[in-house]
Design a protein around this motif. Structure first.
Motif, short mmCIF file in Angstrom:
data_model
loop_
_atom_site.label_atom_id
_atom_site.label_comp_id
_atom_site.label_asym_id
_atom_site.label_seq_id
_atom_site.Cartn_x
_atom_site.Cartn_y
_atom_site.Cartn_z
N TRP A 22 0.84 -1.19 0.08
CA TRP A 22 0.00 0.02 -0.14
C TRP A 22 0.75 1.03 0.07
CZ3 TRP A 22 -4.57 -0.52 -1.58
CH2 TRP A 22 -5.35 -1.87 -1.39
N ALA A 23 2.03 1.25 0.55
CA ALA A 23 2.81 2.33 0.80
C ALA A 23 3.65 2.71 -0.69
CB ALA A 23 4.02 1.90 1.74
N TRP A 24 3.83 1.74 -1.46
CA TRP A 24 4.28 1.54 -2.74
C TRP A 24 3.30 2.00 -3.68
CZ3 TRP A 24 2.16 -1.19 -7.07
CH2 TRP A 24 3.10 -1.18 -8.23
N LEU A 25 1.96 1.70 -3.65
CA LEU A 25 1.05 2.22 -4.38
C LEU A 25 0.59 3.60 -4.33
CD1 LEU A 25 -1.30 1.60 -6.58
CD2 LEU A 25 -2.91 0.98 -4.78
N LEU A 26 0.61 3.98 -3.02
CA LEU A 26 0.40 5.41 -2.78
C LEU A 26 1.55 6.34 -3.07
CD1 LEU A 26 -1.48 5.25 0.79
CD2 LEU A 26 -2.45 5.90 -1.18
N PHE A 27 2.71 5.84 -2.95
CA PHE A 27 4.00 6.32 -3.28
C PHE A 27 3.75 6.74 -4.93
CE2 PHE A 27 8.85 6.34 -3.62
CZ PHE A 27 8.81 7.53 -3.03
N ARG A 28 3.43 5.89 -5.70
CA ARG A 28 3.29 5.78 -6.99
C ARG A 28 2.16 6.96 -7.54
NH1 ARG A 28 4.71 1.09 -11.17
NH2 ARG A 28 6.59 1.62 -10.58
N ILE A 29 1.01 6.64 -6.89
CA ILE A 29 -0.16 7.78 -7.07
C ILE A 29 0.35 9.14 -6.67
CG2 ILE A 29 -2.59 8.24 -6.69
CD1 ILE A 29 -3.00 5.17 -5.96
N SER A 30 0.78 9.18 -5.43
CA SER A 30 1.15 10.85 -5.13
C SER A 30 2.10 11.32 -6.18
CB SER A 30 1.66 10.76 -3.83
OG SER A 30 2.85 9.78 -3.36
N GLY A 31 3.13 10.29 -6.73
CA GLY A 31 4.45 10.79 -7.27
C GLY A 31 3.50 11.21 -8.74
N LEU A 32 2.78 10.52 -9.56
CA LEU A 32 2.12 10.85 -10.57
C LEU A 32 1.39 12.26 -10.62
CD1 LEU A 32 0.72 7.31 -12.02
CD2 LEU A 32 2.67 8.82 -12.86
N ILE A 33 0.77 12.51 -9.36
CA ILE A 33 0.13 13.80 -9.25
C ILE A 33 0.94 14.85 -9.11
CG2 ILE A 33 -1.08 15.12 -7.25
CD1 ILE A 33 -2.70 12.45 -6.34
N LEU A 34 2.05 14.65 -8.57
CA LEU A 34 3.10 15.66 -8.32
C LEU A 34 3.70 16.25 -9.96
CD1 LEU A 34 4.62 14.53 -4.91
CD2 LEU A 34 3.08 16.48 -5.60
N VAL A 35 3.69 14.77 -10.62
CA VAL A 35 4.59 15.18 -11.86
C VAL A 35 3.48 16.05 -12.72
CG1 VAL A 35 5.19 14.22 -14.24
CG2 VAL A 35 5.81 12.91 -12.10
N PHE A 36 2.30 15.68 -12.60
CA PHE A 36 1.31 16.42 -13.27
C PHE A 36 1.29 17.90 -12.88
CE2 PHE A 36 -3.00 18.27 -13.52
CZ PHE A 36 -3.47 18.25 -14.85
#
Lengths: 135, 120
Positions: A22-36
């Protein structure tokens, strides 16, 4: 170390019972939000060049003072803090620090997220309610 | 699931290392950026107040580091995600890397151009 017997079938599903997945999935989602967001941020800041003396830029900054946008900013702070603190945890694991108590390290990092978020939330809500900063 | 697909340095050791170096830079500079822009300066952000802040060389350095480190970290992170789904072959991954470098360098130039009225 888990005391449960090692799963041999359907390994992928078993992983989702672990905090790390879950830490990994949220890391990915937050990362993609921040790229955008970074792309949007560079574009917004560049409006300073679009008109004389930053008129377009100033109009945009005025619009961003609206409560809804202050709250969206606050939501962005959550993404930043989660990504930053989980990133700290990832680097600590890479360095071999706290590997044996990695779940504790994760929850300490999440506690830091909550504490720092509280500071930003206090500032944001003070601004929304009084129209003034705290400093 | 193959073991190699879950290791974090599949995208190359240098990319892995720079992802961590830029991460540390971003934590430090983003903390400064958020405190000064969004806590101290909340509701008081304009063309002129940013000009006052960027009269200091230290803040110019912070903004340039945020732009460069942020762009690298963001696009390399995006690259790692995309390589897990569609850009799985060596050939596709290379094409993706080249495209992202072009996008990143363009963003860097565009970002410096955006800051130019304040930092020149």
């Amino acid at each position: 170390m888990s005391k449960k017997p090692r799963e041999t079938a359907n390994i992928g599903a078993g992983l989702w019972k672990a905090t790390g997945m879950w830490a990994w999935l949220l890391f990915r989602i937050s990362g993609l939000i921040l790229v955008f967001y970074l792309g949007a941020h560079i574009l917004v800041i560049s409006t300073a060049q679009w008109s004389e003396a930053g008129k377009t830029f100033n109009d945009l900054m005025k619009a961003f003072e609206h409560p809804v946008l202050v709250l969206l900013d606050l939501a962005l702070v959550v993404a930043v803090l989660y990504h930053a603190l989980n990133g700290v945890r990832v680097i600590l694991m890479d360095l071999g620090i706290g590997v044996r108590s990695h779940k504790l390290v994760y929850w300490i990092c999440m506690a830091v997220v909550v504490i720092v978020f509280a500071v930003f939330a206090y500032v944001a809500f003070t601004y929304i309610i009084t129209g003034k900063g705290v400093m | 699931m193959k073991a190699e697909s879950v290791t974090s340095h599949r995208g190359g050791m240098w990319a892995w290392l720079f992802q961590r170096i830029t991460a540390v830079l971003l934590i430090v500079c983003l903390a400064i950026h958020l405190v000064f822009t969004h806590i101290v300066g909340i509701g008081d952000i304009s063309y002129d107040t940013i000009g006052d802040r960027l009269a200091h060389a230290g803040f110019i350095a912070v903004d340039i580091i945020l732009l460069a480190a942020g762009t690298f970290h963001a696009l390399n992170g995006l690259r790692m995600v995309l390589m897990d789904y569609w850009f799985t072959s060596r050939k596709r991954a290379l094409a993706l890397t080249v495209v992202l470098w072009v996008v990143g360098l363009a963003a860097l130039v565009y970002g410096i151009w955006a800051l130019w009225p304040w930092i020149s």
